[in-house]
Design an enzyme around this catalytic site. Structure first.
Site, mmCIF file in Angstrom:
data_model
loop_
_atom_site.group_PDB
_atom_site.id
_atom_site.type_symbol
_atom_site.label_atom_id
_atom_site.label_comp_id
_atom_site.label_asym_id
_atom_site.label_seq_id
_atom_site.Cartn_x
_atom_site.Cartn_y
_atom_site.Cartn_z
ATOM 1 N N CYS A 147 -3.141 1.399 6.379
ATOM 2 C CA CYS A 147 -2.846 0.858 7.573
ATOM 3 C C CYS A 147 -4.095 1.585 9.170
ATOM 4 C CB CYS A 147 -1.728 0.387 7.877
ATOM 5 S SG CYS A 147 -0.088 1.801 8.434
ATOM 6 N N GLU B 258 7.988 2.627 14.755
ATOM 7 C CA GLU B 258 8.960 3.019 13.796
ATOM 8 C C GLU B 258 8.960 4.412 14.369
ATOM 9 O OE1 GLU B 258 9.145 -0.465 10.649
ATOM 10 O OE2 GLU B 258 7.288 0.756 11.263
ATOM 11 N N ASN C 187 0.765 -1.485 -0.383
ATOM 12 C CA ASN C 187 0.181 -0.260 0.020
ATOM 13 C C ASN C 187 1.286 1.335 0.068
ATOM 14 O OD1 ASN C 187 0.843 -0.304 2.495
ATOM 15 N ND2 ASN C 187 -1.419 -0.152 3.201
ATOM 16 N N GLY D 37 1.961 -5.659 8.104
ATOM 17 C CA GLY D 37 0.913 -6.006 6.763
ATOM 18 C C GLY D 37 0.603 -6.756 7.849
ATOM 19 N N THR E 132 -0.637 -12.779 9.105
ATOM 20 C CA THR E 132 1.228 -12.802 8.805
ATOM 21 C C THR E 132 2.104 -12.821 9.364
ATOM 22 O OG1 THR E 132 0.582 -12.697 6.463
ATOM 23 C CG2 THR E 132 2.256 -13.281 7.103
ATOM 24 N N GLY E 133 1.532 -11.894 10.790
ATOM 25 C CA GLY E 133 2.141 -11.404 11.662
ATOM 26 C C GLY E 133 2.528 -12.227 12.783
ATOM 27 N N GLU F 175 4.502 -4.678 12.949
ATOM 28 C CA GLU F 175 3.656 -3.266 12.181
ATOM 29 C C GLU F 175 2.561 -3.541 11.760
ATOM 30 O OE1 GLU F 175 0.547 -0.611 11.023
ATOM 31 O OE2 GLU F 175 2.363 0.185 10.120
#
Length: 486
Positions: free
Chosen positions: A279, A459, A148, A222, A226-227, A244
């Site tokens: 996100c 981050e 994205n 993502g 998946t995380g 994240e």
């Protein structure tokens, strides 16, 4: 057309298999391709990063800062040429493509600027001896990034990792890798071979990278599912992780909110930027019952101003979704809401385009009277649709927000800023924005990341350098410390 290559130890490599990249505005248009890296090539990239690590980490910080500042300049110089290409491969509008590249350049410059202070050694001296506290780079890092905002989300990881002395293997998303691949190729001039590597491909490439025993740290942006897999794979070697993940980010309007057209445009931007594929973007709106109808009328009028079409057309204010899978998911969420009794109002202006039937286009929608248990309220829809929900008691809304598995961001809309800052303390989210909820809400000097299932670690800010270093204590103590222990 961009036919990217792998970057391994400063060299470009191809693969026996490639992945085509098509335009989300017209899937008949082939924009380029990237290699689908073989397992052996992932091994080569990690080996290159591991081999380059001792020399890169031992270089003076000033040299690493200089390389990152040079990278910032190179990215800045690429913006005008590559922003339109990014719009074509990603779907986002030109303004958002500029933001993606500009922010990446800015993060490089900012991180280089703060690194000397944050990475400086600390000494404790007293009558008992001397203790040195220092920050050490972790080692080879895997950076796995989504489609994205492909460029800035990569450099939110690359900038702190590299200036801290780590080496990196980057794995971009297969859906939007072309411009990022060109950026990484251009930056090879600023870094020694093996410091900044890139492997492209599908899920198997990412899985091999995450599981590789020589990778010491993973930076991942993502989805939550998946995380979880990344975190489980990291546990085998006790790899450090920064995750994240997704969010179902609410906007809470208070009863004194300004309902002017300008405020409505800001809320629209929060909900529909990048076609709702952000996100931390605004994904549900809570409105006091007594102003609900007035808000829906004013908000819908602003949504109706959106112009939908190919992202690289300067007349367009919302492009297509990035891929068919995401479009199908959002359409299902909307259809389920409609069939469950919610009112779905489709708005916006469609730009005439011969490619319309060949792209992943959706018009923006506002959903009212939705059951709070529906997926459109409880889940991250990640598309151009937003539910508006009534509330009578503010405490009930706060409880609903805090009960959610998500905790990335929230926003408060009010004329009383002092009240908003006090109220923000009650939300179990990584960020709380006041009277904004979009890219301009982010301050790179402030940590960004999620609570609960929305992530782990931070981050931006000095916290980003914390995430890519480990503390080491070197101590010579021959007696008790000066101040007594208590």
């Amino acid at each position: 057309m961009i036919n990217a290559n792998l970057i391994i130890n400063g060299r470009e490599e191809t693969s026996d298999r490639t992945i085509d990249v098509v335009s989300p505005a017209d899937i008949r248009i082939l924009l380029g391709s990237v290699p689908d890296a073989a397992p052996g090539q992932v091994d080569e990239a990690v080996a290159a990063a591991a081999m380059a690590f001792p020399e890169w980490s031992s270089r003076p910080l000033e040299e690493r800062q200089g390389a990152l500042l040079a990278a910032a300049g190179t990215i800045h110089d690429m913006i005008e040429e590559y922003a339109p290409i990014l719009s074509r491969e990603n779907g986002k509008i030109l303004e958002e493509s500029h933001v993606d590249l500009e922010f990446a350049s800015g993060i490089c410059g900012y991180t280089a600027g703060i690194s000397a202070e944050i990475l400086a050694d600390q000494q404790i001296r007293d009558t008992g001896g001397t203790t040195l506290i220092r920050r050490r780079p972790i080692g080879p890092v895997a950076a796995i990034t989504p489609w994205n905002f492909p460029v800035v989300l990569a450099f939110m990881k690359l900038a702190p990792a590299l200036v801290a002395g780590n080496t990196v293997v980057l794995k971009p998303a297969a859906n939007s890798p072309l411009v990022l691949a060109e950026v990484i190729r251009a930056l090879q001039q600023h870094f020694p071979p093996g410091v900044l590597n890139m492997v492209t491909g599908g899920d198997a490439v990412g899985e091999a990278l995450v599981a590789h025993p020589r990778i010491r740290k993973i930076g991942f942006t993502g989805g939550i599912d998946t995380g979880r897999k990344v975190m489980a794979a990291a546990a085998r070697d006790i790899k450090r992780v920064t995750l994240e993940l997704g969010g179902n980010d609410p906007a809470i309007l208070l009863d004194d909110v300004d309902l002017s057209p300008e405020t409505m445009r800001q809320i629209v931007k929060g909900a529909f930027a990048t076609t709702g594929q952000v996100c931390f973007g605004l994904k549900r709106i809570y409105v006091p019952t007594r102003i609900h109808d007035r808000f829906v009328e004013a908000f819908s009028a602003a949504v109706d101003e959106i112009v939908v079409g190919p992202g690289d057309d300067p007349r367009v204010t919302m492009g297509p979704l990035n891929n068919a899978q995401q479009k199908n998911l959002v359409e299902k969420i909307v259809d389920d809401a409609r069939s469950s009794g919610a009112t779905v109002t489709t708005l916006g202006q469609r730009l005439d385009s011969a490619a319309w039937d060949h792209g992943h286009f959706m018009m923006p929608s506002v959903v009212t009277a939705a059951d709070p248990r529906l997926a459109i309220v409880e889940e991250e829809q990640f598309g151009p649709v937003v539910p508006v929900l009534k509330y009578d008691e503010l405490d009930d809304v706060i409880r609903l927000v805090n009960q959610s598995q998500y905790g990335l961001a929230a926003s408060i809309w009010t004329s009383d800023e002092e009240r908003a800052f006090l109220l923000g303390r009650r939300f179990d989210t990584g960020s709380v924005f006041i009277n904004s909820h979009t890219f301009t809400s982010l301050d790179p000097r402030a940590p960004f990341g999620g609570a609960k299932a929305s992530g782990l670690g931070r981050e931006f800010s000095p916290a980003s350098l914390d995430s890519y270093t480990e503390l080491q204590t070197i101590s010579r103590r021959i007696g008790p410390p000066g101040p007594p222990l208590s």
